[in-house]
Design an enzyme around this catalytic site. Sequence first.
Site, PDB file in Angstrom:
ATOM      1  N   ARG A 234       0.844  -1.191   0.000  1.00  0.00           N
ATOM      2  CA  ARG A 234       0.000   0.000   0.000  1.00  0.00           C
ATOM      3  C   ARG A 234       0.879   1.241   0.000  1.00  0.00           C
ATOM      4  O   ARG A 234       1.916   1.279   0.685  1.00  0.00           O
ATOM      5  CB  ARG A 234      -0.917   0.028   1.223  1.00  0.00           C
ATOM      6  N   HIS A 282       0.415   1.087 -10.066  1.00  0.00           N
ATOM      7  CA  HIS A 282      -0.479   0.240  -9.263  1.00  0.00           C
ATOM      8  C   HIS A 282      -1.055  -0.867 -10.144  1.00  0.00           C
ATOM      9  O   HIS A 282      -2.264  -1.128 -10.143  1.00  0.00           O
ATOM     10  CB  HIS A 282      -1.594   1.059  -8.627  1.00  0.00           C
TER      11      HIS A 282
END
Length: 319
Positions: A234, A282
Amino acid sequence: MPMKSPVIIDLKFDQEEVAAALKGAFPDREVVNLLHPGSRKRDLSGIDYAVVWKPGADLFSRAKDLKVVFSGGAGVDHVLTLPGLPDVPLVRFVDETLTTRMSEWVVMQCLLHMRQHRLYEAQRDKRIWRELSQPEAKDFTVGVMGFGVLGQDSAKKLKTLGFNVIGWSKSGRKVEGFETFGDSGLDDFLGRSDILVGLLPLTPDTKGIFNTGLFTRLSRKGPFGAPVFINAGRGGSQVEADIVASLNDGTLHGASLDVFEQEPLPLESPLWSMDKAFLTPHAAAASDVAALFRHVEQQISRLESGKPLEHLVDRNAGY
């Protein structure tokens, strides 16, 4: 036979992908795709299930009878902070396709650094033909920080290639075939890691954990004399200013980042132009929407046949 509950779909994914995946999904029940214009004013009362990723702010006030919420991704921090989230089971997305994509990305990044790909690219740009001294996988210890499903699969593949692999999780869970560490062994774990792979969930304990203080505790005994940092967990777990500074002053030899504090990565970020960093948007383990819907169908089938749900989120732990 009682009528089966519809399923709410509120996913901020590519809508063509969602529509294509829905064609074969949930054949025995109604699907309410909230991004479809015809569903925007639909009465959501009495519906048991919702599949969400960055849902509308009014979802939970409209769907007051939910029995289960399914996360559209492996991470759930975005769901846990949603206003009005009901006190019902929250299920995270666990699927072989997602796990495989993540471990492929992790392995690729370890190999890119080990084989000094950035230096060869720089030589190519200057038309320099020069072989570099090449260490082997066995010369590196890879520390995987976050030793759940994704971390263990990455570790197994790295071990197959000859890397020495150790694992860390907050609980210090034991995993056959690997030396593992918990909270009390963090310093030992970091001190042996020539390459640190971050696959941690985002919790209050992990926010900003990847910072200068941690980087200085990593091994400097590996082939490059400085460690490599790889993060696909994350973005909130890393401090990007510290990554930039550590790459510039040699605290870090290199980095690979798939997640960022702010996404998309701001155009003014110095990371864009750093030769020592590999960046991806991502995309290490983008959710396969068809696989997500299969996963949700399986879990609903379990619940409706009297079996327990799998992959439940512990709200106190944050994952």
